[in-house]
Design an enzyme around this catalytic site. Structure first.
Site, short mmCIF file in Angstrom:
data_model
loop_
_atom_site.label_atom_id
_atom_site.label_comp_id
_atom_site.label_asym_id
_atom_site.label_seq_id
_atom_site.Cartn_x
_atom_site.Cartn_y
_atom_site.Cartn_z
N GLU A 1 14.47 -6.06 -30.15
CA GLU A 1 14.17 -5.46 -28.85
C GLU A 1 13.11 -6.25 -28.10
O GLU A 1 12.27 -6.92 -28.71
CB GLU A 1 13.74 -4.00 -29.05
CG GLU A 1 14.89 -3.20 -29.66
CD GLU A 1 14.61 -1.72 -29.80
OE1 GLU A 1 15.47 -0.93 -29.40
OE2 GLU A 1 13.54 -1.35 -30.31
N CYS B 1 6.98 -8.11 -23.62
CA CYS B 1 6.60 -7.88 -25.01
C CYS B 1 7.75 -8.37 -25.87
O CYS B 1 8.86 -7.83 -25.78
CB CYS B 1 6.35 -6.38 -25.19
SG CYS B 1 5.96 -5.91 -26.89
N CYS C 1 10.53 -6.00 -39.94
CA CYS C 1 9.20 -6.45 -40.37
C CYS C 1 9.01 -6.06 -41.82
O CYS C 1 9.41 -4.97 -42.23
CB CYS C 1 8.11 -5.81 -39.51
SG CYS C 1 6.45 -6.40 -39.95
N CYS D 1 4.04 -0.96 -42.46
CA CYS D 1 3.10 0.05 -41.94
C CYS D 1 3.89 1.33 -41.67
O CYS D 1 4.86 1.31 -40.90
CB CYS D 1 2.44 -0.44 -40.65
SG CYS D 1 1.73 -2.09 -40.81
N CYS E 1 4.86 2.81 -38.06
CA CYS E 1 5.55 1.93 -37.10
C CYS E 1 7.05 1.96 -37.38
O CYS E 1 7.48 1.78 -38.52
CB CYS E 1 4.99 0.51 -37.27
SG CYS E 1 5.97 -0.78 -36.48
N CYS F 1 4.59 0.99 -27.96
CA CYS F 1 4.11 0.31 -29.17
C CYS F 1 4.58 1.05 -30.41
O CYS F 1 4.41 2.27 -30.51
CB CYS F 1 2.59 0.32 -29.23
SG CYS F 1 1.82 -0.59 -27.93
N1 SAH Z 1 3.04 -6.95 -36.29
C1 SAH Z 1 2.08 -7.17 -35.28
C2 SAH Z 1 2.65 -7.13 -33.88
C3 SAH Z 1 3.71 -6.09 -33.59
S1 SAH Z 1 3.18 -4.41 -33.66
C4 SAH Z 1 0.94 -6.17 -35.43
O1 SAH Z 1 1.06 -5.23 -36.20
O2 SAH Z 1 -0.09 -6.40 -34.79
C5 SAH Z 1 2.36 -4.25 -32.08
C6 SAH Z 1 1.29 -3.19 -32.02
O3 SAH Z 1 1.85 -1.88 -32.05
C7 SAH Z 1 0.31 -3.27 -33.19
O4 SAH Z 1 -1.01 -3.16 -32.73
C8 SAH Z 1 0.71 -2.06 -33.99
O5 SAH Z 1 -0.32 -1.61 -34.83
C9 SAH Z 1 1.06 -1.07 -32.91
N2 SAH Z 1 1.82 0.08 -33.38
C10 SAH Z 1 2.71 0.15 -34.38
N3 SAH Z 1 3.22 1.39 -34.48
C11 SAH Z 1 2.63 2.14 -33.53
C12 SAH Z 1 2.76 3.49 -33.11
N4 SAH Z 1 3.61 4.33 -33.69
N5 SAH Z 1 2.01 3.91 -32.07
C13 SAH Z 1 1.16 3.06 -31.43
N6 SAH Z 1 1.01 1.77 -31.78
C14 SAH Z 1 1.73 1.31 -32.81
FE1 SF4 Z 2 5.08 -4.88 -38.82
FE2 SF4 Z 2 4.90 -2.66 -37.38
FE3 SF4 Z 2 3.02 -3.23 -39.19
FE4 SF4 Z 2 3.19 -4.69 -36.92
S1 SF4 Z 2 2.67 -2.52 -37.09
S2 SF4 Z 2 2.92 -5.45 -39.03
S3 SF4 Z 2 5.43 -4.67 -36.62
S4 SF4 Z 2 5.18 -2.81 -39.63
#
Ligand code: SAH
Ligand code: SF4
Length: 359
Positions: A103, A116, A123, A127, A130, A343
């Site tokens: 996406e 973005c 990934c 996390c 996410c 995000c």
């Molecule tokens: N993997 C990288 C970049 C992609 S994620 C990283 O983790 O930084 C982009 C951003 O979205 C990161 O700051 C991540 O922590 C945030 N993010 C992930 N899940 C989220 C959620 N459910 N609500 C708000 N931000 C989130």
């Molecule tokens: Fe991967 Fe989502 Fe964690 Fe970023 S926040 S490192 S995209 S799992």
């Protein structure tokens, strides 16, 4: 692609076609070895300029355009296009040549237009909050697949110029460092987006931070922190077990010293989890050491994580507390929540097949 000039260029990918934006200028010259030399510049400039569609490159012979289309196909097929925020946010779900999906989100603001981009399909960092992390890892994106996201979004954005690129889509850019960095250089050199308008966001992959410190282009670095003690961070961001906080903070310090640049921390506020006074206090200690800026994002909902985001009032009081502790902090405005474009929501609605909507 056996026997094509691309193989002579030594760059053909074993796992799929070589895409239009996978080749650099030298490799394009190899592809066009049997054409007059000036064609290389014409094609290179043509495919990177606004629009950039082969059929628009009327200074090229039709046969050459057709050949280029066959030799160097585009890599992203739009599956869905969703629009929200009265047209100010557009999200695409693209299908890749092997069926995987990624996406991209385009966001118009009063003072800038940001794309973005994703750096991986899925990934592997896991996390839990996410959506991308919840659905696991498919594969790395190629340079061309990253660059093409910007090219495609730029077409829709016109006449508004894309001014900023953030690597905050699907994937961990530093887990796919070489291709991500080659894409950054292309976006800078060929698409004319300034380094200070390009931001890489990492979950804290230390070798990537160390490599970034050695690069010439002064791009921005954002580190997704979310917790300022190891117990909580181990839980929220599992890669913390490999790269614990004290090592991460040391790497950030070395980066700042080497680049003489500020960095920012991303902090997704999760109700009752990392939004308490003690969390602000622990975070402030790290920020003061590094003079880092904090971006607060209320956690966006995802199907696999039931704890809610902090309320708007809670977000404001966390910000106020950080400010009282001398930290530079902003609250990030949430975009595209209703189309799962905010995000952390990317891939959340992968199974839905909503009809593409045009603005
Ligand atoms: N993997 C990288 C970049 C992609 S994620 C990283 O983790 O930084 C982009 C951003 O979205 C990161 O700051 C991540 O922590 C945030 N993010 C992930 N899940 C989220 C959620 N459910 N609500 C708000 N931000 C989130
Ligand atoms: Fe991967 Fe989502 Fe964690 Fe970023 S926040 S490192 S995209 S799992």
């Amino acid at each position: 692609m056996t026997g094509t000039p691309l193989e002579a260029a030594g760059r053909a990918r074993r796992d799929g076609p070589t895409l239009r934006y996978d080749v650099n200028r030298d490799e394009l010259a190899e592809v066009l070895a049997d054409e007059p030399r000036y064609r290389v510049d014409q094609v290179w400039d043509g495919i990177h300029e606004q629009g950039g569609e082969l059929e628009d490159l009327t200074n090229l012979p039709k046969t050459l355009r057709a050949r280029l289309g066959d030799l160097l196909p585009m890599g992203l097929t739009p599956e869905t296009e969703s629009v929200s925020d009265e047209g100010d946010t557009v999200k695409w779900l693209w299908r890749l040549h092997d069926g995987h999906t990624i996406e991209t989100v385009l966001m118009h603001y009063d003072d800038r237009t940001t794309v973005c981009v994703s750096s991986q399909a899925g990934c592997a960092m896991g996390c839990g909050f996410c959506a991308t992390g919840q659905s696991g890892f498919d594969r790395h994106l190629s340079v061309g697949e990253i660059v093409e996201q910007v090219i495609q979004a730029r077409r829709t954005s016109a006449p508004r110029r894309v001014s900023n690129i953030v690597f905050m889509g699907m994937g961990e850019p530093f887990a796919n460092y070489d291709r991500t960095w080659a894409a950054v250089e292309r976006i800078h050199d060929a698409l004319g987006i300034g380094a200070r308008h390009i931001t890489l966001s990492t979950v804290g992959v230390i070798p990537g931070i160390e490599r970034l410190a050695t690069e010439a282009l002064p791009v921005n670095l954002a580190v997704s922190l979310h917790a300022a003690n190891d117990d909580l961070r181990d839980e929220l961001v599992p890669i913390n077990r490999q790269y614990p906080l004290n090592h991460l903070v040391d790497a950030c310090r070395r980066y700042i010293d080497a680049k003489n640049r500020r960095l920012s921390f991303e902090w997704a506020l999760i109700d009752g989890v990392n939004d308490q006074a003690i969390d602000a206090e622990e975070l402030a200690v790290i920020c003061r050491q590094l003079r880092a800026h904090v971006n607060l994002i209320p956690l966006n909902p995802t199907p696999g994580y039931l704890t809610r985001g902090t309320s708007a009032a809670g977000v404001r009081s966390f910000r106020d507390h950080l400010e009282d502790l001398g930290v530079n902090v902003t609250i990030r405005r949430t975009r595209g929540t209703e189309i799962d474009a905010a995000c952390g929501q990317l891939r959340a609605s992968r199974q839905l097949v909503d009809p593409p909507r045009r603005r």
